[in-house]
Design a protein around this motif. Structure first.
Motif, PDB file in Angstrom:
ATOM      1  N   MET A  25       0.707  -1.179  -0.323  1.00  0.00           N
ATOM      2  CA  MET A  25      -0.053   0.011  -0.137  1.00  0.00           C
ATOM      3  C   MET A  25       0.908   1.368   0.216  1.00  0.00           C
ATOM      4  O   MET A  25       0.501   2.299  -0.681  1.00  0.00           O
ATOM      5  N   ILE A  26       1.897   1.252   0.755  1.00  0.00           N
ATOM      6  CA  ILE A  26       2.926   2.350   0.836  1.00  0.00           C
ATOM      7  C   ILE A  26       3.426   2.805  -0.709  1.00  0.00           C
ATOM      8  O   ILE A  26       3.654   3.984  -0.813  1.00  0.00           O
ATOM      9  N   GLU A  27       3.724   1.652  -1.321  1.00  0.00           N
ATOM     10  CA  GLU A  27       4.185   1.809  -2.717  1.00  0.00           C
ATOM     11  C   GLU A  27       3.202   2.575  -3.747  1.00  0.00           C
ATOM     12  O   GLU A  27       3.519   3.318  -4.508  1.00  0.00           O
ATOM     13  N   PHE A  28       2.032   2.383  -3.401  1.00  0.00           N
ATOM     14  CA  PHE A  28       1.027   2.891  -4.104  1.00  0.00           C
ATOM     15  C   PHE A  28       0.649   4.418  -3.870  1.00  0.00           C
ATOM     16  O   PHE A  28       0.365   5.136  -4.775  1.00  0.00           O
ATOM     17  N   VAL A  29       0.682   4.950  -2.277  1.00  0.00           N
ATOM     18  CA  VAL A  29       0.807   6.196  -2.029  1.00  0.00           C
ATOM     19  C   VAL A  29       1.850   6.837  -2.620  1.00  0.00           C
ATOM     20  O   VAL A  29       1.809   8.045  -3.030  1.00  0.00           O
ATOM     21  N   LEU A  30       3.147   6.329  -2.454  1.00  0.00           N
ATOM     22  CA  LEU A  30       4.304   6.965  -3.148  1.00  0.00           C
ATOM     23  C   LEU A  30       4.068   7.226  -4.604  1.00  0.00           C
ATOM     24  O   LEU A  30       4.461   8.225  -4.899  1.00  0.00           O
ATOM     25  N   PHE A  31       3.639   6.278  -5.309  1.00  0.00           N
ATOM     26  CA  PHE A  31       3.426   6.271  -6.768  1.00  0.00           C
ATOM     27  C   PHE A  31       2.617   7.564  -6.935  1.00  0.00           C
ATOM     28  O   PHE A  31       2.795   8.265  -7.998  1.00  0.00           O
ATOM     29  N   LEU A  32       1.409   7.608  -6.381  1.00  0.00           N
ATOM     30  CA  LEU A  32       0.457   8.651  -6.650  1.00  0.00           C
ATOM     31  C   LEU A  32       0.824   9.943  -6.314  1.00  0.00           C
ATOM     32  O   LEU A  32       0.754  10.876  -6.956  1.00  0.00           O
ATOM     33  N   GLY A  33       1.711   9.938  -5.046  1.00  0.00           N
ATOM     34  CA  GLY A  33       2.375  11.266  -4.956  1.00  0.00           C
ATOM     35  C   GLY A  33       3.158  11.733  -5.965  1.00  0.00           C
ATOM     36  O   GLY A  33       3.486  13.005  -6.157  1.00  0.00           O
ATOM     37  N   LEU A  34       4.163  10.761  -6.430  1.00  0.00           N
ATOM     38  CA  LEU A  34       5.353  10.956  -7.563  1.00  0.00           C
ATOM     39  C   LEU A  34       4.504  11.573  -8.729  1.00  0.00           C
ATOM     40  O   LEU A  34       4.799  12.553  -9.539  1.00  0.00           O
ATOM     41  N   CYS A  35       3.529  10.779  -9.148  1.00  0.00           N
ATOM     42  CA  CYS A  35       2.735  11.381 -10.276  1.00  0.00           C
ATOM     43  C   CYS A  35       2.215  12.670 -10.202  1.00  0.00           C
ATOM     44  O   CYS A  35       2.062  13.409 -11.010  1.00  0.00           O
ATOM     45  N   PHE A  36       1.672  12.887  -8.922  1.00  0.00           N
ATOM     46  CA  PHE A  36       0.935  14.486  -8.740  1.00  0.00           C
ATOM     47  C   PHE A  36       2.138  15.344  -8.913  1.00  0.00           C
ATOM     48  O   PHE A  36       1.914  16.149  -9.512  1.00  0.00           O
ATOM     49  N   VAL A  37       3.144  15.126  -8.267  1.00  0.00           N
ATOM     50  CA  VAL A  37       4.329  16.055  -8.587  1.00  0.00           C
ATOM     51  C   VAL A  37       4.940  16.157  -9.979  1.00  0.00           C
ATOM     52  O   VAL A  37       4.813  17.373 -10.519  1.00  0.00           O
ATOM     53  N   LEU A  38       4.916  15.198 -10.485  1.00  0.00           N
ATOM     54  CA  LEU A  38       5.422  15.051 -11.924  1.00  0.00           C
ATOM     55  C   LEU A  38       4.616  15.648 -12.920  1.00  0.00           C
ATOM     56  O   LEU A  38       4.887  16.621 -13.700  1.00  0.00           O
ATOM     57  N   GLU A  39       3.175  15.583 -12.643  1.00  0.00           N
ATOM     58  CA  GLU A  39       2.340  16.295 -13.625  1.00  0.00           C
ATOM     59  C   GLU A  39       2.129  17.869 -13.183  1.00  0.00           C
ATOM     60  O   GLU A  39       1.745  18.606 -14.086  1.00  0.00           O
ATOM     61  N   GLY A  40       2.174  18.117 -11.909  1.00  0.00           N
ATOM     62  CA  GLY A  40       2.210  19.398 -11.721  1.00  0.00           C
ATOM     63  C   GLY A  40       3.395  20.178 -12.369  1.00  0.00           C
ATOM     64  O   GLY A  40       3.102  21.265 -12.901  1.00  0.00           O
ATOM     65  N   LEU A  41       4.619  19.633 -12.358  1.00  0.00           N
ATOM     66  CA  LEU A  41       5.652  20.290 -13.012  1.00  0.00           C
ATOM     67  C   LEU A  41       5.366  20.104 -14.626  1.00  0.00           C
ATOM     68  O   LEU A  41       5.679  21.183 -15.260  1.00  0.00           O
ATOM     69  N   ALA A  42       4.584  19.202 -15.180  1.00  0.00           N
ATOM     70  CA  ALA A  42       4.465  19.307 -16.595  1.00  0.00           C
ATOM     71  C   ALA A  42       3.460  20.421 -16.904  1.00  0.00           C
ATOM     72  O   ALA A  42       3.509  20.896 -17.952  1.00  0.00           O
ATOM     73  N   VAL A  43       2.476  20.667 -16.059  1.00  0.00           N
ATOM     74  CA  VAL A  43       1.658  21.606 -16.316  1.00  0.00           C
ATOM     75  C   VAL A  43       2.296  23.085 -16.220  1.00  0.00           C
ATOM     76  O   VAL A  43       2.138  23.982 -17.204  1.00  0.00           O
ATOM     77  N   ALA A  44       3.231  23.123 -15.469  1.00  0.00           N
ATOM     78  CA  ALA A  44       3.861  24.357 -15.382  1.00  0.00           C
ATOM     79  C   ALA A  44       4.864  24.684 -16.341  1.00  0.00           C
ATOM     80  O   ALA A  44       5.162  25.782 -16.626  1.00  0.00           O
ATOM     81  N   SER A  45       5.342  23.625 -16.748  1.00  0.00           N
ATOM     82  CA  SER A  45       6.615  23.909 -17.763  1.00  0.00           C
ATOM     83  C   SER A  45       5.933  23.772 -19.269  1.00  0.00           C
ATOM     84  O   SER A  45       6.883  23.717 -20.196  1.00  0.00           O
ATOM     85  N   ASN A  46       4.612  23.271 -19.469  1.00  0.00           N
ATOM     86  CA  ASN A  46       4.319  23.108 -20.874  1.00  0.00           C
ATOM     87  C   ASN A  46       3.911  24.370 -21.580  1.00  0.00           C
ATOM     88  O   ASN A  46       2.970  25.022 -20.862  1.00  0.00           O
ATOM     89  N   PRO A  47       4.516  24.717 -22.709  1.00  0.00           N
ATOM     90  CA  PRO A  47       3.997  26.185 -23.280  1.00  0.00           C
ATOM     91  C   PRO A  47       2.746  26.173 -23.986  1.00  0.00           C
ATOM     92  O   PRO A  47       2.097  27.131 -24.114  1.00  0.00           O
ATOM     93  N   SER A  48       2.366  24.900 -24.310  1.00  0.00           N
ATOM     94  CA  SER A  48       0.708  24.648 -24.929  1.00  0.00           C
ATOM     95  C   SER A  48      -0.121  24.475 -24.066  1.00  0.00           C
ATOM     96  O   SER A  48      -0.067  23.390 -23.315  1.00  0.00           O
ATOM     97  N   PRO A  49      -1.199  24.978 -24.077  1.00  0.00           N
ATOM     98  CA  PRO A  49      -2.238  24.972 -23.225  1.00  0.00           C
ATOM     99  C   PRO A  49      -2.981  23.707 -23.467  1.00  0.00           C
ATOM    100  O   PRO A  49      -3.699  23.093 -22.184  1.00  0.00           O
ATOM    101  N   TYR A  50      -2.998  23.060 -24.473  1.00  0.00           N
ATOM    102  CA  TYR A  50      -3.780  21.929 -24.921  1.00  0.00           C
ATOM    103  C   TYR A  50      -3.154  20.821 -24.145  1.00  0.00           C
ATOM    104  O   TYR A  50      -3.983  19.782 -23.622  1.00  0.00           O
ATOM    105  N   TYR A  51      -1.929  20.599 -23.944  1.00  0.00           N
ATOM    106  CA  TYR A  51      -1.049  19.690 -23.397  1.00  0.00           C
ATOM    107  C   TYR A  51      -1.213  19.908 -21.930  1.00  0.00           C
ATOM    108  O   TYR A  51      -1.142  18.822 -21.092  1.00  0.00           O
ATOM    109  N   GLY A  52      -1.133  21.259 -21.454  1.00  0.00           N
ATOM    110  CA  GLY A  52      -1.101  21.400 -20.209  1.00  0.00           C
ATOM    111  C   GLY A  52      -2.104  21.039 -19.489  1.00  0.00           C
ATOM    112  O   GLY A  52      -2.155  20.721 -18.042  1.00  0.00           O
TER     113      GLY A  52
END
Length: 78
Positions: A1-28
């Motif tokens: 279970m702890i691996e799943f929680v860590l995986f979701l936390g990592l996905c949340f952080v990485l996708e937040g960075l993807a939103v902030a660094s993406n110049p296209s609003p469609y992919y953001g």
């Protein structure tokens, strides 16, 4: 279970960075939706289902309206 929680936390952080660094609003917005789903899954796995529901309604609802408004203004030639 702890691996799943860590995986979701990592996905949340990485996708937040993807939103902030993406110049296209469609992919953001795709990163925004995935980050919200990962964040909701993370909160549900920690036992905060009401906070997860509020995150979906407020965060996704408000941000997608702002996204649609900005895309419609960018598509306007005048």
């Amino acid at each position: 279970m702890i691996e799943f929680v860590l995986f979701l936390g990592l996905c949340f952080v990485l996708e937040g960075l993807a939103v902030a660094s993406n110049p296209s609003p469609y992919y953001g917005v795709v990163g925004l939706v995935v980050a919200a789903v990962a964040g909701c899954g993370w909160l549900v796995s920690l036992g905060m289902s009401f906070v997860s529901l509020v995150l979906v309604m407020v965060y996704l609802g408000g941000m997608l309206v702002v996204f649609l408004y900005s895309v419609s203004l960018a598509a306007d030639p005048y």
